[in-house]
Design an enzyme around this catalytic site. Structure first.
Site, PDB file in Angstrom:
ATOM      1  CB  SER A  31      46.404  25.497   4.121  1.00 34.69           C
ATOM      2  OG  SER A  31      47.666  25.739   4.689  1.00 34.69           O
ATOM      3  CB  SER A  57      48.540  29.064   3.450  1.00 32.34           C
ATOM      4  OG  SER A  57      48.189  27.940   2.656  1.00 32.34           O
ATOM      5  CE  LYS A  61      46.483  28.795  -0.323  1.00 28.23           C
ATOM      6  NZ  LYS A  61      46.566  27.591   0.545  1.00 28.23           N
TER       7      LYS A  61
END
Length: 459
Positions: free
Chosen positions: A180, A156, A80
Site C-alpha cells: 500500500s 490503500s 493517511k
C-alpha cells in the site's frame, strides 16, 4: 524567496532555517493549493488548518528566538487517516470509524514529525480499513492520480501518494501491509519506503493486519525520503514488534550510490505476468545499474497466497464485531473480503504462518549472494477510475486482487523496499521495487538514489 518556489522538504527546511521564508507563509501557500485543487484530486478527508497555522507560528517563533531547530523545520506534510491526530476521528477510510470519538493524542510518528519542526496539514484519504489497492473509497470518493485524474492513485495509501504528487505537500506518511506504499508510489511517479517490519513503531495507528503492517513515507526525491525516514526512527515499547535497533541516519548514505553493492533482477514469477511497459521499466533500471544477473525468488507464488490468507484471517478477526453490528456500513467489496476471511480454517492460517519461516530462510539465502534485488512494483501502470479487471498472463482478472502480485511476497517476510518511479516522456510511470535484506534500508536508498540520478523519472 516565495513559498511557491519551494518544492522539496529539504529546500523548505533550509529556507525556513535561514529566515529566507517563514513557516507560516509556506503553510498558507500549501493550504491555498489544497483549496484550489483537492476538490478534483480527493487526497484529503480532513484539513487541520488551525493546527497547521499554529504549528507554523510556533516554528517561526522558535527560529527567531534562536532555539534548537529540527531537520524538517516548517515542512508541510499530511498523514493517511489511520494515523491518530488529536481532535480528529481516526477514520481508517471507513464510515464506521468516523462516528467514534476523536483521537486524544497524536500517533507516535506524528509526534516525531512535530518534534522535527514539520507542520501537519491534515489527514488523507485511503481505502477502507486499508484493504485496497485502488484508492477508490466508497465513502469519501476516489483519490485521483494527479498525473491523470481519470486514473487511480493506487491504494490503500492513495491520498498519501496523491497529496505529494499534486504538490500539496513534499512528504506524507502512509502504511503498507501488502503493497500500500509501493503501488501508489508506482502509479503516481513517487519514491516510497516500506522499511523492515518492526523498524518504525505503529503506536497510535489503526491496524489492518498486525503481523504484516508497516508504516513509511512518500516523497518526490530520495533525499527527502531519507530525511523523513531519519526523523521517524526509534524504538517504542508500546508496539511489541518494534525492534531495538540503532538509529541509522541515512541522509548522507545515499550519496554513496550503488558502488560496492551486488545487484540482481528478479526473474521467473516476477516477470511472468507484467505488462510490457512494466518489464521495460525494470529493464531500464537494471541497465542503469549494470545489473546483468537474474535470480529466481523461490516459491514466490506460495508466499503471495500465504500473505492473502494471513491478511484475510487477521483482518476479519479485527472487524468481526463491526461486521456483526453494522455490515451495511462497510464498502460491500471490503465487507465481502472480510466475511470470506472469517470462514477460513484456522489450520490454513497456521500453515501460512509456518511457511513464513520457510520463505524467510529462502530469502536469507539469496541475500547471502546479493545486496539488492530489483522487481516490478505493480504489473501495470495506473488503471482508470472504475476499472474492475486487468489483463494478467493474457487473462482478465479482478484488479483489486491482483495489483499486489509483486509486492505481497516481499512484505510477507518484512523486507525493506524502496519504490522507485520509472517513466518515459509522455507516458504514465511504472514502479520498480528495490529490495534488500532486513535492516538494510541504506542499501534500498543508495540504489534508489542511483536510479534517480540516472534520470529514469523523466516527465
Amino acid at each position: 524567496m516565495t513559498p511557491a518556489a519551494l518544492r522539496g522538504a529539504r529546500e523548505i527546511a533550509q529556507a525556513v532555517t535561514r529566515g529566507d521564508a517563514s513557516a507560516k507563509d509556506v503553510a498558507q501557500a500549501a493550504l491555498a493549493a489544497i483549496d484550489a485543487r483537492d476538490g478534483e484530486i480527493g487526497a484529503f478527508t480532513d484539513i487541520t488548518r488551525e493546527r497547521a497555522l499554529s504549528e507554523a507560528d510556533a516554528v517561526d517563533r522558535a527560529r527567531d528566538a534562536g532555539e534548537p531547530l529540527g531537520p524538517l523545520l516548517g515542512v508541510p506534510y499530511a498523514v493517511k487517516n489511520l494515523f491518530g491526530v488529536t481532535g480528529l476521528p481516526t477514520r481508517a477510510g471507513s464510515k464506521i470509524n468516523a462516528t467514534y470519538p476523536p483521537a486524544i493524542e497524536d500517533a507516535l510518528l506524528v509526534q516525531r514529525m512535530r518534534a522535527a519542526g514539520a507542520v501537519l496539514l491534515g489527514a488523507l484519504n485511503m481505502g477502507e480499513y486499508a484493504y485496497d489497492f485502488t484508492g477508490e473509497n466508497a465513502h469519501y470518493g476516489p483519490s485521483r492520480n494527479p498525473l491523470d485524474p481519470s486514473r487511480m492513485a493506487g491504494g490503500s495509501s492513495g491520498g498519501s501518494a496523491a497529496a505529494v504528487a499534486a504538490g500539496f505537500v513534499p512528504i506524507s506518511l502512509g502504511s503498507d501491509t501488502n503493497g500500500s506504499i509501493r503501488v501508489p508510489a508506482a502509479f503516481c511517479g513517487l519514491y516510497g519506503l516500506k522499511p523492515t517490519y518492526g523498524r518504525l513503531p505503529r503506536t497510535g495507528t489503526f491496524p489492518f493486519c498486525d503481523s504484516l503492517d508497516h508504516l513509511g513515507p512518500f516523497a518526490r526525491s530520495v533525499a527527502d525520503l531519507a530525511l523523513v525516514y531519519d526523523v521517524l526512527q526509534g524504538h517504542d515499547a508500546s508496539d511489541p514488534v518494534c525492534a531495538r535497533r540503532p538509529i541509522e541516519m541515512l541522509g548522507s548514505e545515499i550519496a554513496k550510490g550503488r558502488d560496492g553493492l551486488r545487484i540482481a533482477v528478479a526473474g521467473g514469477y516476477f516477470r511472468a505476468d507484467a505488462e510490457p511497459g512494466a518489464l521495460a521499466a525494470l529493464d531500464r533500471a537494471a541497465k542503469a545499474l549494470d545489473a546483468d544477473d537474474e535470480v529466481d525468488i523461490p516459491r514466490a507464488a506460495e508466499a503471495r497466497a500465504a500473505a492473502f490468507l494471513i491478511t484475510n484471517a487477521e483482518g476479519s478477526a479485527l472487524h468481526l464485531e463491526r461486521l456483526r453490528a453494522c455490515p451495511a456500513d462497510f464498502d460491500p467489496d471490503t465487507r465481502d473480503r472480510f466475511l470470506a476471511g472469517a470462514m477460513l480454517p484456522a489450520s490454513w492460517y497456521v500453515a501460512a504462518q509456518r511457511f513464513r519461516r520457510v520463505f524467510e530462510a529462502a530469502m536469507a539465502d539469496l541475500f547471502a549472494s546479493w545486496d539488492v534485488i530489483l522487481a516490478p512494483a505493480a504489473p501495470t501502470s495506473a488503471p482508470r477510475i472504475g476499472q474492475k479487471t486487468i489483463s494478467i498472463g493474457g487473462k482478465d482478472v479482478p484488479l483489486r486482487a491482483h495489483m499486489g502480485i509483486y509486492t505481497q511476497p516481499i512484505s510477507f517476510v518484512g523486507l525493506p523496499v524502496a519504490a522507485v518511479p520509472v517513466r518515459a516522456p509522455g507516458a504514465m510511470p511504472y514502479g520498480v521495487q528495490v529490495i534488500a535484506a532486513p535492516w538494510r534500508e541504506d542499501h534500498c536508498l543508495r540504489v534508489a538514489a542511483a536510479l534517480e540520478a540516472a534520470g529514469l523519472n523523466a516527465a
